[in-house]
Write an enzyme that holds these catalytic residues in place. Structure first.
Site, PDB file in Angstrom:
ATOM      1  CB  CYS A  79      -0.980  -0.050   1.178  1.00 45.11           C
ATOM      2  SG  CYS A  79      -2.336   1.099   0.995  1.00 45.11           S
ATOM      3  CG  HIS A 167      -3.682  -3.888   3.321  1.00 48.90           C
ATOM      4  ND1 HIS A 167      -2.684  -3.338   4.085  1.00 48.90           N
ATOM      5  CD2 HIS A 167      -4.340  -2.858   2.738  1.00 48.90           C
ATOM      6  CE1 HIS A 167      -2.739  -2.024   3.988  1.00 48.90           C
ATOM      7  NE2 HIS A 167      -3.732  -1.699   3.173  1.00 48.90           N
ATOM      8  CD  GLU A 169      -1.268  -6.277   5.679  1.00 52.28           C
ATOM      9  OE1 GLU A 169      -0.873  -6.775   4.600  1.00 52.28           O
ATOM     10  OE2 GLU A 169      -1.457  -5.059   5.821  1.00 52.28           O
ATOM     11  CB  SER A 221       0.864 -12.091  37.666  1.00 46.54           C
ATOM     12  OG  SER A 221       0.736 -12.704  36.389  1.00 46.54           O
ATOM     13  N   GLY A 223      -0.533 -15.335  35.622  1.00 46.35           N
ATOM     14  CA  GLY A 223      -0.870 -15.183  34.203  1.00 46.35           C
ATOM     15  C   GLY A 223       0.115 -15.900  33.288  1.00 46.35           C
ATOM     16  CB  VAL A 224      -0.077 -16.528  29.602  1.00 48.14           C
ATOM     17  CG1 VAL A 224       0.682 -17.348  28.589  1.00 48.14           C
ATOM     18  CG2 VAL A 224      -1.520 -16.942  29.653  1.00 48.14           C
ATOM     19  CG  ASP A 225       2.293 -12.398  29.090  1.00 45.51           C
ATOM     20  OD1 ASP A 225       1.972 -13.322  28.324  1.00 45.51           O
ATOM     21  OD2 ASP A 225       1.807 -11.259  29.028  1.00 45.51           O
ATOM     22  CB  SER A 226       4.692 -13.579  35.137  1.00 45.26           C
ATOM     23  OG  SER A 226       3.541 -14.174  35.672  1.00 45.26           O
ATOM     24  CB  SER A 227       3.300 -18.792  34.053  1.00 53.27           C
ATOM     25  OG  SER A 227       2.393 -18.233  34.966  1.00 53.27           O
TER      26      SER A 227
END
Ligand code: XMP
Length: 509
Positions: A79, A167, A169, A221, A223-227
């Protein structure tokens, strides 16, 4: 270092989507603002120029120097990126007669072009542009057209440089993945070797090298990220990773003990710190949402700091920061680059004077989950709905008391367990309950009651930026509402929130 595709961001809403599509092909890529092009090295195999809300004809149009990129590396303009390179070659870019937005079909495809290989006649593409490339100079050849747009795709002769007006994507471009595959695999010669297994291997090796024998502290926490960050670090440095999991009294019912047990089951070196009362004290008398957030965040920092100081010679603070938090975004109001802010617990680094390590800061959320799966982490950790740092504290409207927390935890537990037992939990992006500071009249047996109202909320979303309310089955809502009123003392009315974001938000505070 990995083979990398560089994505230069001109501010399109779809830039992150380009990155995700390239990564789905197991090719690593990074987004950089157009005005901060990183040094080109051997690892960079190709460059994609994104779309943009700007017009190439505007005075303030982003117009970076592409020397050292075009001709040196395969380049794909999408684009705006396509219009910019066409304009550099003295092509004519003009306003479209009608703004082209939405689905279109390719009426001409040059399948001899490496980029268009395997694309089908009439293939549906997604257009979103106000300008059109009207004329191309001799050295640019058209490789695809639609009914309305003759130059839907071009190649610069003698170079591996391509431009496309649509596009690839976006989901509505049906064969977008084919085109991007043609580009990254056939044109840029990427080997598609960036897999969860390769990410895990290289990141463990680099964590080992960077951290050596030094100690690291990390706040878990649930949660997914810290784990996932903890699991990766644990595999790299074992018990030199010290995890701290704080019970702030605002977690879900029994969450503290359940999550602590599952962390211990993973072999993590984790200390659970029960400081509920300290948080309740800090919150007493506060009812403004932002003041509550500050009190919760401030108390967390104090507790974390005290606990971290108990670890002798700790040098590093690990955080579960993910890629969307660190991508520098382009301001559409001007070409200056601004850093996106996010509302995780801030301030830790300054207080503690520790070096920061962020093992997931190159990953999108769904990639973190894929890594977690490859690490064989429990599904109940990986598929957990997002949960805000201030927890139930921002779901009790007004002042927080331990009794209100008890009521909200009981209601929330019935709702969440109900979703799980009915196979609905994974269809919902986030589910929550809000306790209102409102009493309503009810009748139970022969008695008149005057008790609390709770709000159930469930939303579908991909990133929390926009969300729609989930159309949960009436039978389920009816059953869960009955269960709540019959079982939770202090609640006599249940309502369901049917607002979308925007204009509402997901949380109520
Ligand atoms: P809103 O309410 O802004 O929420 O639509 C979007 C997402 O962000 C979460 N959220 C927070 N997360 N600290 C956090 O860590 C906060 O103060 C906070 N406020 C909202 C919310 O749960 C949703 O996933």
């Amino acid at each position: 270092m990995e083979e990398t595709i560089l994505i230069l961001d001109f501010g399109s809403q779809y830039t992150q989507l380009i990155a995700r599509r390239v990564r789905e092909l197991n090719v690593y890529c990074e987004i950089h603002p157009y005005n901060k092009i990183p040094e080109i090295n051997d690892h960079i195999k190709g460059v994609i120029l994104s779309g943009s809300p700007f017009s190439v004809r505007g005075e303030d149009a982003p117009n970076p120097d592409l020397n050292g990129i075009r001709k040196e590396l395969p380049t794909l303009g999408v684009c705006y990126g396509a219009q910019l390179m066409a304009q550099h070659e003295d092509g004519v870019v003009a306003p479209s007669e009608i703004r082209e937005y939405g689905r279109a079909n390719l009426t001409f495809i040059n399948r001899d072009s490496k980029l268009m290989k395997g694309m089908s006649d009439g293939s549906q593409v997604w257009m979103s542009h106000g300008d059109t490339i009207l004329e191309l100079p001799e050295n640019l050849e058209v490789i695809s057209s639609t009914h309305d747009v003759e130059v839907a795709g071009y190649k610069i002769k003698g170079e591996d440089t391509y431009g496309i007006q649509f596009h690839p994507e976006v989901y509505h471009t049906i064969e977008g993945a084919t085109l991007l595959r043609n580009y990254v695999v056939d044109i840029c010669a990427c080997t598609q070797s960036w897999t969860p297994a390769s990410f895990i291997e290289t990141s463990i090796a680099s964590l080992k090298e960077k951290l050596g024998n030094e100690k690291v502290v990390l706040g878990l926490s649930g949660g997914v990220d810290s784990s996932v960050a903890a699991e990766l670090l644990q595999r790299a440095i074992g018990d030199n990773l010290y995890c701290i999991f704080v019970d702030n009294g605002l977690l879900r019912k029994n969450e503290f003990s359940k999550v602590l047990d599952s962390y211990k089951g993973l072999g993590l070196n984790v200390t659970g710190v029960d400081v509920k009362d300290r948080f309740y004290e800090a919150l007493a008398g506060i009812s403004e949402p932002e003041d509550k957030r500050k009190a919760i965040g401030g108390t967390f920092i104090e507790v974390f700091d005290e606990e971290a100081h108990k670890i002798k010679d700790v040098k590093w603070l690990a955080q579960g920061t993910i890629y969307p938090d660190v991508i520098e975004s382009i301001s559409v109001k001007g070409p200056s680059a601004t850093i996106k802010s996010h509302h995780n617990v801030g301030g830790l680094p300054d207080v503690m004077k520790l070096k920061i390590i962020e093992p997931l800061n190159s990953l999108f959320k769904d990639e973190v989950r894929r890594i977690g799966r490859a690490l064989e982490m429990p599904a109940d950790i990986l598929n957990r709905h997002p949960f805000p740092g201030p927890g139930l504290g921002i779901r009790i409207i007004g002042e927080i008391t331990p009794e209100k927390v008890r009521i909200l935890q009981d209601v929330d537990d019935l709702f969440i367990e109900g979703l799980k037992n009915n196979g609905l939990y994974d269809d919902v992006w986030q589910a929550l309950v809000i306790l209102l500071p409102v009493q309503s009249v009810g009748v139970m047996g022969d008695e008149r009651t005057y008790e609390n109202v709770v709000v159930l909320r469930a939303v579908g979303s991909t990133d929390g930026m926009t969300a729609d309310w989930s159309h949960l089955p009436y039978e389920f809502l009816s059953k869960v509402s009955n269960d709540i009123i019959n079982r939770v003392k202090g609640v006599n009315r249940v309502v369901y929130d049917i607002s979308s974001k925007p204009p509402s938000t997901i949380e109520w505070e």
